[in-house]
Design a protein around this motif. Structure first.
Motif, PDB file in Angstrom:
ATOM      1  N   LYS A 137     -48.546   2.848  26.475  1.00  0.00           N
ATOM      2  CA  LYS A 137     -48.263   3.182  27.807  1.00  0.00           C
ATOM      3  C   LYS A 137     -47.351   2.185  28.195  1.00  0.00           C
ATOM      4  O   LYS A 137     -47.542   1.151  28.404  1.00  0.00           O
ATOM      5  N   TYR A 138     -46.076   2.743  28.900  1.00  0.00           N
ATOM      6  CA  TYR A 138     -45.149   2.210  29.554  1.00  0.00           C
ATOM      7  C   TYR A 138     -45.338   1.561  30.637  1.00  0.00           C
ATOM      8  O   TYR A 138     -45.642   2.579  31.711  1.00  0.00           O
ATOM      9  N   TYR A 162     -45.226   4.365  33.529  1.00  0.00           N
ATOM     10  CA  TYR A 162     -44.330   5.320  33.288  1.00  0.00           C
ATOM     11  C   TYR A 162     -44.964   6.421  32.184  1.00  0.00           C
ATOM     12  O   TYR A 162     -44.336   7.117  31.818  1.00  0.00           O
ATOM     13  N   VAL A 164     -46.649   8.029  28.766  1.00  0.00           N
ATOM     14  CA  VAL A 164     -46.341   8.046  27.215  1.00  0.00           C
ATOM     15  C   VAL A 164     -45.307   8.953  26.855  1.00  0.00           C
ATOM     16  O   VAL A 164     -45.189   9.860  27.502  1.00  0.00           O
ATOM     17  N   SER A 165     -44.854   8.859  25.793  1.00  0.00           N
ATOM     18  CA  SER A 165     -43.908   9.819  25.378  1.00  0.00           C
ATOM     19  C   SER A 165     -44.471  11.157  24.946  1.00  0.00           C
ATOM     20  O   SER A 165     -45.840  11.171  24.377  1.00  0.00           O
ATOM     21  N   PRO A 166     -43.766  12.304  24.992  1.00  0.00           N
ATOM     22  CA  PRO A 166     -44.338  13.526  24.523  1.00  0.00           C
ATOM     23  C   PRO A 166     -44.968  13.505  22.988  1.00  0.00           C
ATOM     24  O   PRO A 166     -45.871  14.044  22.837  1.00  0.00           O
ATOM     25  N   GLU A 167     -44.318  12.832  22.123  1.00  0.00           N
ATOM     26  CA  GLU A 167     -44.528  12.764  20.725  1.00  0.00           C
ATOM     27  C   GLU A 167     -46.001  12.305  20.730  1.00  0.00           C
ATOM     28  O   GLU A 167     -47.017  12.761  20.056  1.00  0.00           O
ATOM     29  N   LYS A 169     -48.198  11.810  23.070  1.00  0.00           N
ATOM     30  CA  LYS A 169     -49.156  12.686  23.789  1.00  0.00           C
ATOM     31  C   LYS A 169     -49.894  13.763  22.881  1.00  0.00           C
ATOM     32  O   LYS A 169     -51.076  14.226  22.876  1.00  0.00           O
TER      33      LYS A 169
END
Length: 297
Positions: A137-138, A162, A164-167, A169
């Protein structure tokens, strides 16, 4: 340890400064607590506080516990003579304050998060927990509003996130769906602290919740899997001991003593059927009685 516990307080944020809204009201600016002022903070003792209250009803309810502060001074003994309630402005005697001994009295019972079997009142050998990365997690500044949390307690929402990235998730979603297939909706909902309807909608694809909910479900499935494994291990040990008893005596006799059907017990011991919770309880009771009898002998 018998001295009143004291910590330093500073009004480093608007939220912390609002603690003194009542105290500052009606005072000139020079006499107010201002941003970044340093003070000393003490803790009121409920027991000592109650003994100083004359009103019986107020004593029983203890609706209000003094919020004790004092002007900053390097010598805490001097500060003790100037303690007051930040809401009422009334002086507080040092006899009403909580000591270091009282603050630390139950520290040895504090749960240790780094180990299993280290919760409140646990006994026995602890086991080290292992970290499993579920997601990256950013976040923003790691120490965001740390000083405010020191006084007000931990606040997870204070951390800037911010997401997590869609990939990632999508990967979490796929892993969670695979883990959840082996368990019922009610068990997952109870373990995750969600409603059965929400879990049903999520697993059927009607809802695509935020990543925190997917992680909750993942942890619930992992916990359920761990519980199932532990139960299976216990069942294997129990059945092995019951099988030994049957070899020494007979399956029919053990079934009769356990109040279970001998045919069902035979099927369970041969692996043709799974043991039920009711049968497990009866067998454990019979095994316990047998052990007690053997010990007495």
């Amino acid at each position: 340890m018998s001295l009143p516990a004291v910590s330093r307080y500073s009004a480093t944020s608007p939220h912390l400064l609002r603690w003194f809204k009542t105290y500052n009201q009606g005072k000139s600016y020079s006499k107010q607590v201002k941003p970044f002022n340093f003070l000393l903070m003490f803790q009121a003792s409920k027991i000592k506080h109650a003994s100083c209250i004359d009103d019986y009803e107020e004593n029983i309810k203890l609706k209000y516990l003094s919020k004790v502060i004092a002007l900053f001074c390097k010598d805490s003994a001097i500060a003790l003579d100037n303690c007051f309630d930040r809401n009422t402005g009334k002086s507080i005697s040092k006899e009403q304050l909580k000591t270091y001994a009282q603050c630390l009295a139950q520290y040895h019972l504090h749960p240790e998060d780094k180990f299993h079997n280290a919760d409140y009142l646990d006994r026995g050998i602890v086991q080290r927990r292992h970290i499993q990365v579920e997601a990256i997690k950013y976040i923003g500044k790691e120490a965001n509003r740390w000083e405010e949390q020191l006084y007000l307690g931990e606040n997870p929402e204070a951390q800037i996130e911010y997401g997590v990235s869609p990939e990632l998730k999508e990967r979490i979603r796929g892993t969670t769906l695979n883990l959840c297939r082996s368990f019922g909706l009610a068990k997952l909902a109870r373990q995750a602290g969600l409603s059965v309807g929400d879990v049903s909608d999520i697993l059927s694809g009607k809802r695509n919740p935020r990543v925190e909910i997917w992680l909750k479900l993942m942890r619930a499935a992992q916990d359920s899997e761990a519980q199932k494994y532990q139960a299976d291990q216990k069942n294997q040990i129990l059945l092995r001991m019951i099988k030994d008893m049957c070899n020494q005596q007979s399956t029919r006799k053990i079934a009769k003593e356990s109040c279970v059907d001998s045919a069902n017990l035979s099927h369970v011991l041969n692996g043709r059927r799974n043991i039920t919770a009711s049968m497990r309880t009866k067998l454990e009771r019979a095994l316990g009685s047998s052990n007690s009898f053997n010990s007495a002998s």
